[in-house]
Design a protein around this motif. Structure first.
Motif, PDB file in Angstrom:
ATOM      1  N   VAL A   3     -68.386  13.427 164.444  1.00  0.00           N
ATOM      2  CA  VAL A   3     -69.718  12.983 163.431  1.00  0.00           C
ATOM      3  C   VAL A   3     -69.265  11.013 163.838  1.00  0.00           C
ATOM      4  O   VAL A   3     -70.209  10.628 163.562  1.00  0.00           O
ATOM      5  N   VAL A   4     -68.075  10.780 164.172  1.00  0.00           N
ATOM      6  CA  VAL A   4     -67.811  10.006 163.750  1.00  0.00           C
ATOM      7  C   VAL A   4     -67.425   9.009 165.084  1.00  0.00           C
ATOM      8  O   VAL A   4     -66.108   9.351 165.282  1.00  0.00           O
ATOM      9  N   LYS A   5     -68.195   8.527 166.161  1.00  0.00           N
ATOM     10  CA  LYS A   5     -67.962   8.047 166.944  1.00  0.00           C
ATOM     11  C   LYS A   5     -67.569   6.777 166.995  1.00  0.00           C
ATOM     12  O   LYS A   5     -66.998   6.086 166.111  1.00  0.00           O
ATOM     13  N   ASP A   6     -66.453   6.906 168.146  1.00  0.00           N
ATOM     14  CA  ASP A   6     -65.295   5.906 167.716  1.00  0.00           C
ATOM     15  C   ASP A   6     -64.502   5.984 166.851  1.00  0.00           C
ATOM     16  O   ASP A   6     -63.444   4.663 166.840  1.00  0.00           O
ATOM     17  N   ASP A   7     -64.345   6.543 166.295  1.00  0.00           N
ATOM     18  CA  ASP A   7     -62.996   6.937 165.021  1.00  0.00           C
ATOM     19  C   ASP A   7     -62.518   8.208 164.356  1.00  0.00           C
ATOM     20  O   ASP A   7     -62.662   9.435 164.765  1.00  0.00           O
ATOM     21  N   GLY A   8     -61.836   9.238 165.391  1.00  0.00           N
ATOM     22  CA  GLY A   8     -61.169   9.699 165.847  1.00  0.00           C
ATOM     23  C   GLY A   8     -60.789  10.469 164.930  1.00  0.00           C
ATOM     24  O   GLY A   8     -60.529  11.293 164.847  1.00  0.00           O
ATOM     25  N   ALA A   9     -59.982   9.369 164.051  1.00  0.00           N
ATOM     26  CA  ALA A   9     -59.433   9.300 162.694  1.00  0.00           C
ATOM     27  C   ALA A   9     -60.376  10.825 161.419  1.00  0.00           C
ATOM     28  O   ALA A   9     -60.007  11.584 161.238  1.00  0.00           O
ATOM     29  N   ALA A  10     -61.594   9.602 161.704  1.00  0.00           N
ATOM     30  CA  ALA A  10     -62.655  10.359 160.855  1.00  0.00           C
ATOM     31  C   ALA A  10     -63.428  11.256 161.051  1.00  0.00           C
ATOM     32  O   ALA A  10     -63.526  12.718 160.450  1.00  0.00           O
ATOM     33  N   SER A  11     -63.104  11.485 162.056  1.00  0.00           N
ATOM     34  CA  SER A  11     -63.915  12.891 162.930  1.00  0.00           C
ATOM     35  C   SER A  11     -63.636  13.853 162.742  1.00  0.00           C
ATOM     36  O   SER A  11     -63.871  14.945 162.582  1.00  0.00           O
ATOM     37  N   LEU A  12     -61.280  14.159 162.968  1.00  0.00           N
ATOM     38  CA  LEU A  12     -60.348  15.120 162.637  1.00  0.00           C
ATOM     39  C   LEU A  12     -60.253  14.854 161.577  1.00  0.00           C
ATOM     40  O   LEU A  12     -60.515  16.789 160.867  1.00  0.00           O
ATOM     41  N   GLU A  13     -60.598  14.638 160.468  1.00  0.00           N
ATOM     42  CA  GLU A  13     -60.874  14.830 159.244  1.00  0.00           C
ATOM     43  C   GLU A  13     -62.372  15.630 158.564  1.00  0.00           C
ATOM     44  O   GLU A  13     -61.649  16.397 158.283  1.00  0.00           O
ATOM     45  N   PHE A  14     -62.820  14.868 159.491  1.00  0.00           N
ATOM     46  CA  PHE A  14     -64.729  16.063 158.811  1.00  0.00           C
ATOM     47  C   PHE A  14     -64.629  16.897 159.973  1.00  0.00           C
ATOM     48  O   PHE A  14     -64.980  18.590 158.959  1.00  0.00           O
ATOM     49  N   ARG A  15     -63.992  17.446 161.001  1.00  0.00           N
ATOM     50  CA  ARG A  15     -63.829  18.455 161.667  1.00  0.00           C
ATOM     51  C   ARG A  15     -62.664  19.461 160.911  1.00  0.00           C
ATOM     52  O   ARG A  15     -63.395  20.187 160.999  1.00  0.00           O
ATOM     53  N   GLN A  16     -61.324  19.220 160.155  1.00  0.00           N
ATOM     54  CA  GLN A  16     -60.849  20.087 159.120  1.00  0.00           C
ATOM     55  C   GLN A  16     -61.757  20.244 158.209  1.00  0.00           C
ATOM     56  O   GLN A  16     -61.408  21.647 157.652  1.00  0.00           O
ATOM     57  N   LEU A  17     -62.433  19.735 157.505  1.00  0.00           N
ATOM     58  CA  LEU A  17     -63.602  19.694 156.481  1.00  0.00           C
ATOM     59  C   LEU A  17     -64.530  21.107 156.851  1.00  0.00           C
ATOM     60  O   LEU A  17     -64.917  21.971 156.104  1.00  0.00           O
ATOM     61  N   THR A  18     -65.494  20.884 158.103  1.00  0.00           N
ATOM     62  CA  THR A  18     -66.550  21.479 158.150  1.00  0.00           C
ATOM     63  C   THR A  18     -66.805  23.088 159.104  1.00  0.00           C
ATOM     64  O   THR A  18     -67.484  23.009 159.258  1.00  0.00           O
ATOM     65  N   GLU A  19     -65.362  22.372 160.721  1.00  0.00           N
ATOM     66  CA  GLU A  19     -65.344  23.160 161.596  1.00  0.00           C
ATOM     67  C   GLU A  19     -65.790  24.493 161.343  1.00  0.00           C
ATOM     68  O   GLU A  19     -66.652  25.350 162.264  1.00  0.00           O
ATOM     69  N   ARG A  20     -64.744  24.899 160.563  1.00  0.00           N
ATOM     70  CA  ARG A  20     -64.665  26.879 160.068  1.00  0.00           C
ATOM     71  C   ARG A  20     -66.481  27.597 159.674  1.00  0.00           C
ATOM     72  O   ARG A  20     -66.664  28.033 160.061  1.00  0.00           O
TER      73      ARG A  20
END
Length: 188
Positions: A71-88
């Motif tokens: 969801v956040v281009k060029d920011d792997g850490a922010a994308s990972l955090e968002f993924r942890q909270l929403t992907e499931r």
């Protein structure tokens, strides 16, 4: 031969031949299997219930990544955090829509409620995203190349067959969206 979705007295209706329904069911099943989260031993049931997955990682399959992008281009850490909270929960929502659409494939005539049409739209979109990734569609030129393939008798390889399937699902989704828009205008 399939008939486009249309809006009428019964709601949004469409017609699919048995082979077309089986094709869609197979595509839907494939996308569901791509999206099903892996069950891990010792997983916190409360975290799973509310949709948290602290062990999630960016998908390696390009098609799954297209379904579940960063969801956040060029920011792997922010994308990972968002993924942890929403992907499931996103996976479960997509799987739910795909399964709901698959249930409608038991009859030749498909009659959709507004909620059913929403599920179908989501399901067809996800199927098309996977097909587009497998066909390596990146821009309008790629899409035009794929859309030129219209004759099933010319399908000589996997790519040409996938192009025809992609075109079929695109046509089906376009007719569905047009019917949904017409139903919204009629209800005003």
């Amino acid at each position: 031969m399939a008939k486009a979705f249309k809006y009428g007295l019964k709601g949004i209706t469409g017609f699919l031949e048995p082979t077309e329904r089986e094709l869609l069911r197979s595509l839907i099943d494939d996308v569901i299997s791509m999206l099903e989260p892996a069950e891990r031993e010792g997983q916190d049931p409360l975290a799973a219930l509310i949709g948290l997955d602290m062990d999630v990682a960016e998908p390696t399959d390009r098609a799954v990544k297209r379904l579940l992008p960063n969801v956040v281009k060029d920011d792997g850490a922010a994308s990972l955090e968002f993924r942890q909270l929403t992907e499931r929960s996103l996976r479960e929502t997509k799987i739910g829509a795909l399964r709901a659409a698959a249930l409608d494939l038991d009859k030749d005539e498909i009659v959709l409620t507004p909620e059913g049409a929403k599920h179908w739209s989501m399901a067809l979109n996800d199927v098309r995203l996977v097909l587009a990734e497998r066909l390596d569609i990146r821009d309008e030129e790629d899409a035009e190349h794929v859309h030129r393939m219209q004759d099933w008798s010319q399908a000589e390889d996997v790519e040409s067959y996938l192009a025809l399937v992609y075109n079929f699902t695109t046509w089906l989704q376009e007719s569905l969206v047009q019917s949904m828009l017409q139903s919204m205008e009629t209800r005003r």
